[in-house]
Scaffold this motif. Structure first.
Motif, short mmCIF file in Angstrom:
data_model
loop_
_atom_site.label_atom_id
_atom_site.label_comp_id
_atom_site.label_asym_id
_atom_site.label_seq_id
_atom_site.Cartn_x
_atom_site.Cartn_y
_atom_site.Cartn_z
N ASN A 60 0.82 -1.23 0.00
CA ASN A 60 0.00 0.00 0.00
C ASN A 60 0.85 1.27 0.00
O ASN A 60 0.45 2.28 0.57
CB ASN A 60 -0.96 0.02 1.20
CG ASN A 60 -1.88 -1.17 1.25
OD1 ASN A 60 -2.23 -1.74 0.23
ND2 ASN A 60 -2.25 -1.58 2.43
N ASN B 245 -5.76 8.42 1.20
CA ASN B 245 -5.76 7.34 2.19
C ASN B 245 -7.06 7.33 2.98
O ASN B 245 -7.65 6.27 3.22
CB ASN B 245 -4.58 7.49 3.17
CG ASN B 245 -3.25 7.18 2.53
OD1 ASN B 245 -3.17 6.72 1.40
ND2 ASN B 245 -2.19 7.46 3.25
N ARG B 246 -7.53 8.50 3.40
CA ARG B 246 -8.76 8.62 4.16
C ARG B 246 -9.96 8.17 3.32
O ARG B 246 -10.85 7.47 3.83
CB ARG B 246 -8.94 10.06 4.65
CG ARG B 246 -9.98 10.20 5.74
CD ARG B 246 -10.07 11.59 6.34
NE ARG B 246 -8.78 12.20 6.57
CZ ARG B 246 -8.41 13.40 6.14
NH1 ARG B 246 -9.24 14.15 5.45
NH2 ARG B 246 -7.21 13.88 6.40
N ALA C 227 -9.86 4.38 3.14
CA ALA C 227 -10.15 3.78 4.44
C ALA C 227 -11.62 3.89 4.84
O ALA C 227 -12.14 3.02 5.54
CB ALA C 227 -9.26 4.41 5.51
N GLU C 228 -12.30 4.93 4.38
CA GLU C 228 -13.74 5.08 4.68
C GLU C 228 -14.55 3.94 4.08
O GLU C 228 -15.50 3.46 4.69
CB GLU C 228 -14.26 6.41 4.15
CG GLU C 228 -13.84 7.61 4.94
CD GLU C 228 -14.27 8.93 4.31
OE1 GLU C 228 -14.95 8.92 3.26
OE2 GLU C 228 -13.91 9.98 4.86
N ASN D 222 -13.00 1.06 2.55
CA ASN D 222 -12.25 -0.19 2.58
C ASN D 222 -11.18 -0.10 3.68
O ASN D 222 -10.00 0.02 3.39
CB ASN D 222 -11.62 -0.40 1.19
CG ASN D 222 -10.92 -1.72 1.04
OD1 ASN D 222 -10.88 -2.54 1.94
ND2 ASN D 222 -10.33 -1.92 -0.13
N PRO D 223 -11.60 -0.17 4.95
CA PRO D 223 -10.66 0.05 6.07
C PRO D 223 -9.45 -0.89 6.08
O PRO D 223 -8.37 -0.50 6.50
CB PRO D 223 -11.51 -0.16 7.31
CG PRO D 223 -12.91 -0.24 6.88
CD PRO D 223 -12.94 -0.44 5.40
N TRP E 228 -8.01 -2.12 3.43
CA TRP E 228 -7.32 -2.01 2.14
C TRP E 228 -7.23 -3.37 1.44
O TRP E 228 -6.22 -3.74 0.86
CB TRP E 228 -5.93 -1.39 2.31
CG TRP E 228 -5.94 0.07 2.61
CD1 TRP E 228 -6.60 0.68 3.65
CD2 TRP E 228 -5.29 1.11 1.89
NE1 TRP E 228 -6.39 2.03 3.61
CE2 TRP E 228 -5.57 2.33 2.55
CE3 TRP E 228 -4.49 1.13 0.76
CZ2 TRP E 228 -5.10 3.55 2.11
CZ3 TRP E 228 -3.99 2.34 0.31
CH2 TRP E 228 -4.31 3.54 0.98
#
Length: 98
Positions: free
Chosen positions: A14, A77-78, A81-82, A84-85, A87
Motif C-alpha cells: 500500500n 488514504n482517508r 479507508a472510509e 475499505n478500512p 485495504w
C-alpha cells in the motif's frame, strides 16, 4: 460492468497509488493484474484494487479522476479507508457481483 468508473490501485504494501478511469472496470483491472498495461502500474506492481466509484457518464468520471489526482496522499488514504478500512483487494467482490 460497462459503466464509467474511476479506480485506485496499490501494491502489496500500500505504498504507491494509481488512479485511473475506464468504461469497463472488470476488464481494466484484469489488464492491470496481468501486466497487460505497460507503464506506471506495471512498473510499481500496482495490482490491488482498493477503491472505485461508478458514474452515469464518462465526463463526470474523468472530472472526478482529475480531481483525485490533485489530492494529497493523506486525503486519498482517508477516502480509501472510509470504504475499505482493511485495504483489501476489491476485485474478487467485483467479479462476484458480475
Amino acid at each position: 460492468m460497462k459503466t464509467p468508473s474511476i479506480y485506485i490501485l496499490t501494491n502489496h504494501h500500500n505504498t504507491t497509488l494509481y488512479i485511473g478511469v475506464t468504461s469497463d472496470l472488470i476488464q481494466r483491472i484484469y489488464q492491470h493484474k496481468n501486466k497487460l498495461v505497460k507503464g506506471f502500474s506495471a512498473k510499481y506492481n500496482l495490482t490491488k484494487l482498493v477503491y472505485f466509484e461508478q458514474f452515469e457518464d464518462m465526463e463526470n468520471a474523468i472530472l472526478r479522476e482529475k480531481r483525485l489526482k490533485k489530492w494529497h496522499r493523506q486525503w486519498k488514504n482517508r477516502l480509501i479507508a472510509e470504504i475499505n478500512p482493511g485495504w483489501r483487494d476489491l476485485y474478487p467482490e467485483l467479479l462476484a457481483c458480475k
